[in-house]
Design a protein around this motif. Structure first.
Motif, PDB file in Angstrom:
ATOM      1  N   GLU A   1      45.443  26.515 -16.055  1.00 13.60           N
ATOM      2  CA  GLU A   1      45.517  26.075 -17.452  1.00 13.60           C
ATOM      3  C   GLU A   1      46.933  26.226 -17.999  1.00 13.60           C
ATOM      4  OE1 GLU A   1      42.817  28.411 -19.794  1.00 13.60           O
ATOM      5  OE2 GLU A   1      44.128  30.168 -19.816  1.00 13.60           O
TER       6      GLU A   1
ATOM      7  N   ALA B   1      44.402  25.731 -25.189  1.00 15.41           N
ATOM      8  CA  ALA B   1      44.332  25.951 -23.742  1.00 15.41           C
ATOM      9  C   ALA B   1      43.898  24.646 -23.076  1.00 15.41           C
ATOM     10  CB  ALA B   1      43.358  27.068 -23.420  1.00 15.41           C
TER      11      ALA B   1
ATOM     12  N   ARG C   1      43.196  22.554 -19.558  1.00 18.58           N
ATOM     13  CA  ARG C   1      42.931  22.659 -18.128  1.00 18.58           C
ATOM     14  C   ARG C   1      43.922  21.793 -17.360  1.00 18.58           C
ATOM     15  NH1 ARG C   1      40.551  26.708 -16.309  1.00 18.58           N
ATOM     16  NH2 ARG C   1      40.022  25.500 -14.447  1.00 18.58           N
TER      17      ARG C   1
END
Length: 799
Positions: free
Chosen positions: A376, A429, A431
């Motif tokens: 991430e 955040a 991925r």
């Protein structure tokens, strides 16, 4: 009684008004001056010749009757209802009538020996442009303003409101206040806005924007009038924003984004370096003081943000309703807000409290981290602008960030920031299996902000070459300029050769100028020779001018004087001359004098001559000062085309020349400037003298002269002149000791530049040695592997 009405007739005569009405005629010094009389009233200058309530909330219909020579053109607001001989030999009477209510600052009269360029018709209404016959040809007017009719077609369609006036005329004048003015159905233009064939390439796009700006006032300011000057953003910010919308609809998103960059930089410069204020405020010392960069680009950006929040399908119909509902009425800010809310269903109090009635803008600190174990990327955003002493708080907004997660795969994420949560911080955040190839903050220009973000030179270089928006590539160019490394220099120059959009190439030139190394100067010279867009050439010359060492200035002189010079434009030459003055001393005075002596008529509005004047001031030498003083009196400058601008630039250059001079010489020149402040014919020139005296400090006689001028100047200029008086008190005469400190400081700058050159050279050598070492190690490793293979073969055979 409330319904009572009284009719008053005022018979009056005005001779030589202080302001508001301006006159031009041939005189002994300038027999070629045009015959011209015209008004220019913004913000509160009609009062100097017209008995009126000089405030935008007081409006009336108009009937204007003009008596003039029958060989002159007489223009005013509204429709011409009568023109006939007056009964006096060689005279005529022209009668204009406007049936819509008009505030005093939008009333206009123009009489002169005009030529007329026919601009066609919009919705059956005539469009024309007029200009002084002895200055311009019809093709000059068509070249500069010939797109007016097409702009009117676009604007009426965009706003879904027809143009209300019976005509749309424009006229060009010489002298007066300057700029352009949106008088109802009769827009005025200073002669500086007329382009010849050469200037059109450098400045035509700017004149188009001003044309759209003044036209937009038809709906924002003229037909819908502000109730008070504290709501001036409802006219000026809107007119400024319509420039951007026209660019977008005419030239595409790239043009819009680049103009957003320019508007942001202009606004931020004022907010960071001068003062910060709410867009709507009663705290101003003059109505004219409201007309600043907060109002124009700052307000335009806020309207752009509102549009992005609401969406086009809601925003533009709401704007159309706002105009139609308030035609012929006065408005305040809350009325605009309520219509947007009613049409969108969104509460906008928070936005207006923070962005319209509040101070400042978000200053962001952005960073990202990539965690390969967790797969991430964390994007972190922090607001850094909070300043309780200045009354600047945190903002609520959503910030888009574009991430290139893998080759040509992009994802836009949104980071939410709230003033009441996490001290205005936010994060997201994402991925991702690999470290991002690009990270671009606000790629589509939805938020007015500045950002501190250093993602690394590899990411910046990729964004500069492959960023999907102009905003992304302009940011990358600016950030690379801050790095000031040889690798950044090469990345910028290489990108300029392949970049298709002219605005990004200008940003690259600016970044190279900031780097300041000899390698950057060399690449700028190369770019200048290969650049075909005159607008970019000007920026390259400005970038070269950031370096005051002799080699950089010699490059500029060579570019300027060589037979096949790339500096063909008037503004490019003016900029080059300005840069040459940075080499202090008399070494280039002879060259500058040659350009100064060229007749104004050969230079088109004196653009090149003004560059020579500014350069002479920058040399700070006695020889230049003497040349400038000889040109100071009325009549000393040859030619009349652009006369006001050239004369004002001479005064400014004298102040530049004297700012670091000794007290005795300064006192002599101050006495001369005080004389011109009292006696010169041109108000613009006297204001220039006042500014120069303020810069030169509290020299005997200067403060008294400024004080007398403040008592007699135009009312709306008085606060400005009072500030000049206060500045003169703060600035003390500098002696030779102070001048030597300045000289020592400039010498230190040159030493630092030389040191940077050596560091760059060492960095180049280090990179070269690093490559040699890596190649050597690779070769040794290859030889070692080969030896091992040979040994293994021998062992196998022995076995």
């Amino acid at each position: 009684r409330a319904s009572a009405c009284r009719e008053i007739t005022v018979i009056f005569k005005v001779v030589n008004p202080k302001s508001g009405f301006y006159f031009s005629a041939p005189d002994e010094e300038y027999p070629d001056l045009p015959v011209l009389a015209n008004t220019d009233h913004e913000t509160e200058r009609a009062r100097y010749w017209l008995p009126c309530m000089d405030h935008p909330s007081v409006r009336t219909t108009l009937t204007v009757e003009i008596h003039a020579r029958d060989d002159l053109v007489a223009l005013s607001n509204g429709k011409l209802v009568l023109e006939k001989p007056s009964g006096e030999t060689g005279k005529k009477v022209s009668k204009w009538k406007l049936d819509h209510p008009c505030p005093s600052y939008l009333l206009c009269i123009a009489v002169g020996d005009f030529i007329q360029a026919n601009g066609g018709e919009h919705a059956g209404k005539p469009v024309s442009i007029f200009g002084p016959r002895n200055f311009f040809r019809e093709e000059d007017l068509q070249r500069s303003f010939g797109r007016t009719k097409d702009m009117m077609d676009w604007m009426a369609s965009k706003l879904d409101v027809p143009f209300p006036w019976p005509k749309y005329y424009q006229f060009v004048y010489s002298g007066g206040v300057g700029g352009a003015m949106e008088n109802i159905s009769l827009v005025s233009w200073a002669d500086a806005y007329v382009n010849d064939e050469i200037l059109a390439g450098e400045r035509g796009w700017f004149v188009d924007l001003v044309n759209v700006h003044e036209m937009a006032h038809t709906f924002f300011g003229d037909a819908v009038v502000i109730r008070d000057f504290l709501h001036a953003w409802l006219k000026e910010s809107w007119a400024n924003y319509m420039e951007l919308v026209w660019l977008e609809d005419t030239y595409g998103t790239e043009a819009l984004h680049y103009q957003l960059v320019l508007e942001r930089d202009q606004y931020v410069a004022e907010a960071d370096k001068k003062y910060v204020r709410p867009l709507v405020t009663r705290h101003h010392d003059s109505s004219w003081s409201m007309f600043d960069s907060h109002l124009y680009p700052g307000g335009a950006w806020r309207l752009h943000m509102l549009r992005r929040i609401l969406g086009d399908e809601v925003f533009w119909p709401a704007v159309s309703i706002y105009i139609q509902k308030n035609l012929w009425n006065t408005v305040e800010t809350n009325e605009f807000r309520r219509i947007l809310e009613d049409h969108s269903g969104l509460p906008l109090e928070c936005f207006f409290d923070q962005w319209i009635y509040g101070k400042g803008f978000p200053k962001l600190k952005v960073s990202f981290t990539f965690n390969s174990d967790r797969g991430e990327t964390i994007i972190s955003v922090e607001q850094k602008q909070q300043d309780n002493a200045k009354g600047i708080g945190l903002f609520d907004f959503e910030l888009e960030v574009e991430v290139e997660t893998s080759e040509d795969v992009f994802q836009i994420v949104t980071v939410e920031l709230r003033s009441s949560e996490l001290e205005g911080k936010g994060s997201y955040a994402l991925r991702s299996e690999k470290r991002p190839l690009q990270v671009v903050v606000d790629p589509n220009g939805k938020l007015l902000h500045t950002v501190d973000f250093t993602p690394g030179i590899e990411i910046l270089q990729r964004t500069l070459n492959r960023g999907r928006t102009v905003l992304a590539r302009c940011f990358a160019a600016s950030a690379l300029g801050e790095l000031s490394s040889p690798k950044a220099t090469s990345a910028l120059a290489d990108a300029a050769s392949t970049e298709s959009f002219w605005g990004v190439r200008r940003s690259i030139a600016k970044a190279l100028g900031k780097i300041g190394s000899s390698a950057a100067v060399t690449r700028l010279v190369e770019l200048c020779k290969q650049e075909s867009d005159p607008r970019v050439v000007v920026s390259i010359v400005e970038a070269l001018g950031h370096h005051s060492d002799e080699s950089a200035l010699q490059n500029i002189e060579d570019l300027l004087t060589q037979p096949d010079s790339p500096l063909t434009g008037h503004i490019a030459k003016m900029t080059a001359l300005k840069m040459l003055g940075k080499q202090r001393g008399p070494s280039r005075v002879a060259l500058l004098k040659r350009y100064l002596e060229q007749p104004l008529e050969e230079q088109w509005w004196g653009w090149v001559r003004r560059g020579a004047v500014a350069a002479l001031g920058s040399t700070r030498c006695e020889e230049s000062l003497q040349v400038l003083l000889e040109k100071l009196p009325y009549g000393a400058v040859r030619g009349t085309h652009g006369l006001t601008g050239v004369r004002s630039s001479i005064v400014e250059a004298i102040a530049d020349c004297l700012e670091w001079a000794s007290g005795s010489r300064r006192g002599e020149v101050v006495e001369i400037l005080c004389h011109h402040l009292r006696t010169d014919k041109q108000y613009h020139f006297r204001m220039a003298c006042a500014r120069a005296l303020s810069r030169l400090g509290d020299v005997p006689g200067s403060r008294a002269a400024l004080h007398r001028f403040s008592l007699n100047c135009v009312n709306q200029d008085r606060p400005k002149v009072h500030r000049l008086v206060q500045n003169a008190r703060r600035v003390r005469s500098r002696d030779n000791g102070f001048a030597s400190i300045i000289a020592e400081n400039e010498s230190t700058k040159k030493d630092l530049r030389k040191l940077r050159e050596k560091v760059d050279e060492m960095e180049h050598r280090f990179e070269a040695l690093s490559k040699e070492w890596k190649a050597s190690m690779k070769e040794k490793d290859s030889n070692a592997k080969q030896s091992k293979i040979s040994l293994d073969d021998s062992t196998t055979k022995s076995a």
